[in-house]
Design a protein around this motif. Structure first.
Motif, short mmCIF file in Angstrom:
data_model
loop_
_atom_site.label_atom_id
_atom_site.label_comp_id
_atom_site.label_asym_id
_atom_site.label_seq_id
_atom_site.Cartn_x
_atom_site.Cartn_y
_atom_site.Cartn_z
N GLU A 25 0.80 -1.23 0.00
CA GLU A 25 0.00 0.00 0.00
C GLU A 25 0.84 1.29 0.00
OE1 GLU A 25 -2.89 0.35 3.12
OE2 GLU A 25 -4.04 1.85 1.99
N PRO A 26 1.93 1.36 0.82
CA PRO A 26 2.70 2.62 0.80
C PRO A 26 3.27 2.96 -0.58
CG PRO A 26 3.30 1.29 2.70
CD PRO A 26 2.43 0.42 1.85
N LEU A 27 3.62 1.94 -1.35
CA LEU A 27 4.14 2.22 -2.70
C LEU A 27 3.02 2.78 -3.58
CD1 LEU A 27 6.45 2.10 -4.79
CD2 LEU A 27 5.69 -0.20 -5.38
N TYR A 28 1.83 2.25 -3.40
CA TYR A 28 0.66 2.73 -4.15
C TYR A 28 0.36 4.18 -3.79
CZ TYR A 28 -4.46 3.17 -4.82
OH TYR A 28 -5.72 3.60 -5.13
N THR A 29 0.24 4.48 -2.49
CA THR A 29 -0.11 5.86 -2.10
C THR A 29 1.00 6.84 -2.45
OG1 THR A 29 0.51 5.27 0.14
CG2 THR A 29 -1.81 5.36 -0.28
N ASP A 30 2.25 6.44 -2.21
CA ASP A 30 3.36 7.34 -2.55
C ASP A 30 3.40 7.58 -4.06
OD1 ASP A 30 4.06 7.36 0.10
OD2 ASP A 30 5.85 6.12 -0.12
N SER A 31 3.16 6.52 -4.83
CA SER A 31 3.24 6.66 -6.30
C SER A 31 2.16 7.62 -6.80
CB SER A 31 3.09 5.30 -6.98
OG SER A 31 4.14 4.46 -6.57
N LEU A 32 0.97 7.54 -6.20
CA LEU A 32 -0.09 8.48 -6.60
C LEU A 32 0.37 9.92 -6.32
CD1 LEU A 32 -3.32 6.63 -5.39
CD2 LEU A 32 -2.63 7.06 -7.75
N GLU A 33 1.11 10.07 -5.24
CA GLU A 33 1.63 11.40 -4.89
C GLU A 33 2.71 11.83 -5.90
OE1 GLU A 33 2.13 11.77 -0.57
OE2 GLU A 33 3.75 13.16 -1.09
N TYR A 34 3.60 10.91 -6.26
CA TYR A 34 4.65 11.27 -7.23
C TYR A 34 4.02 11.75 -8.55
CZ TYR A 34 7.47 8.04 -4.29
OH TYR A 34 8.08 7.38 -3.25
N LEU A 35 2.89 11.09 -8.90
CA LEU A 35 2.26 11.42 -10.18
C LEU A 35 1.69 12.84 -10.20
CD1 LEU A 35 0.33 8.18 -11.18
CD2 LEU A 35 2.47 9.00 -12.08
#
Ligand SMILES: C[S@@+](CC[C@H](N)C(=O)[O-])C[C@H]1O[C@@H](n2cnc3c(N)ncnc32)[C@H](O)[C@@H]1O
Length: 198
Positions: free
Chosen positions: A147-157
Motif C-alpha cells: 500500500e505505501p508504494l501505491y499511495t506514494d506513487s499516486l503522490e509522485y504522479l
C-alpha cells in the motif's frame, strides 16, 4: 527482490539472440507495450499470446530472473515479444520519444526505506523517462500489494504530466496475471491505478 543465481544464465543470455542485452532502438509497426521489471515474464507472455496485433517488450534488469523468461520456450516463439535484460535507467537508449503506447508496472520492488525511494520505478527520474517515450495520451498502469508504494506513487504522479483516471484498492484480476500477483493475491488486497499522459 532476492533472486536465485542460475549458473548458466550469463552464458545462455549472451548466446541467445532473442534477448537484447546492449542498447539498440526498438521499433515496431505494431503499437508497443512495455513492462518494466517484468520478472519471470508470465504476465507479458500471456498478453503477447492474447494480442498478436501489439508488440510487447519485457524489460528486466536481473540476469537470473531474465533467464527464467528464456526458459519459457513459448515466449521465445512469439514474434511480437522482445525481451531486454537491462536496467530501466537505460530506457531512453532503447526507445525513441513518443514510441510506446503503454507501460505496465507490476509489483515493482517496494523499496520501503526513505533513502531508497529514488530507486522505485515510480520515482521522478523514471516518470520523466516514461513521459518521454510514451505517445501522446500514452498510459501507465500500476499494480502492487504494498500500500505505501501505491499511495506514494499516486503522490509522485501529482507533480508529473500523468493524470490518474482510475485507482482502486481492491483490484480484480486482469486477463493476464503475473507471477507475483498470483502469489500476493492470496495474502493481500491488490492496489492499482491507471494514468494517462496529459
Ligand atoms: C517484485 S518483482 C515483480 C516481477 C513481475 N512484474 C511480477 O509481477 O511477477 C520486481 C522485478 O522488477 C525488476 N526491477 C527492479 N528494478 C528494476 C529496474 N530498475 N530495471 C529493470 N528491472 C527492474 C526486479 O529485478 C524484479 O524482477
Amino acid at each position: 527482490m532476492r533472486t536465485k543465481k542460475v549458473k548458466q544464465a550469463f552464458e545462455a543470455i549472451h548466446q541467445s539472440n532473442l534477448i537484447m542485452t546492449t542498447p539498440q532502438i526498438i521499433r515496431s509497426e505494431q503499437p508497443m507495450v512495455l513492462e518494466v521489471g517484468s520478472g519471470k515474464g508470465k504476465f507479458i507472455t500471456e498478453l503477447a499470446k492474447l494480442h498478436p496485433d501489439l508488440h510487447y517488450i519485457a524489460f528486466e534488469k536481473d540476469i537470473n530472473v531474465c533467464y527464467r523468461i528464456l526458459e519459457k520456450q513459448e515466449a521465445l516463439l512469439l514474434p511480437n515479444l522482445t525481451i531486454v535484460q537491462d536496467d530501466a535507467n537505460a530506457l531512453l537508449s532503447y526507445f525513441e520519444p513518443k514510441s510506446v503506447s503503454k507501460i505496465y508496472l507490476n509489483f515493482s520492488d517496494p523499496w520501503p526505506k526513505k533513502r531508497h525511494h529514488k530507486r522505485r520505478l515510480t520515482a521522478e527520474t523514471y516518470l520523466k523517462m516514461y513521459e518521454t517515450i510514451l505517445v501522446d495520451e500514452g498510459e501507465l498502469e500500476f499494480r502492487s500489494d504494498f500500500e505505501p508504494l501505491y499511495t506514494d506513487s499516486l503522490e509522485y504522479l501529482m507533480t508529473s504530466r500523468f493524470e490518474v483516471y482510475w485507482a482502486n484498492t481492491q483490484c480484480e484480476a486482469r486477463e493476464a496475471v503475473s507471477e507475483y500477483e498470483e502469489k500476493k493475491r492470496k495474502e493481500s488486497p491488490i492496489y492499482g491505478f491507471k494514468a494517462k499522459l496529459k
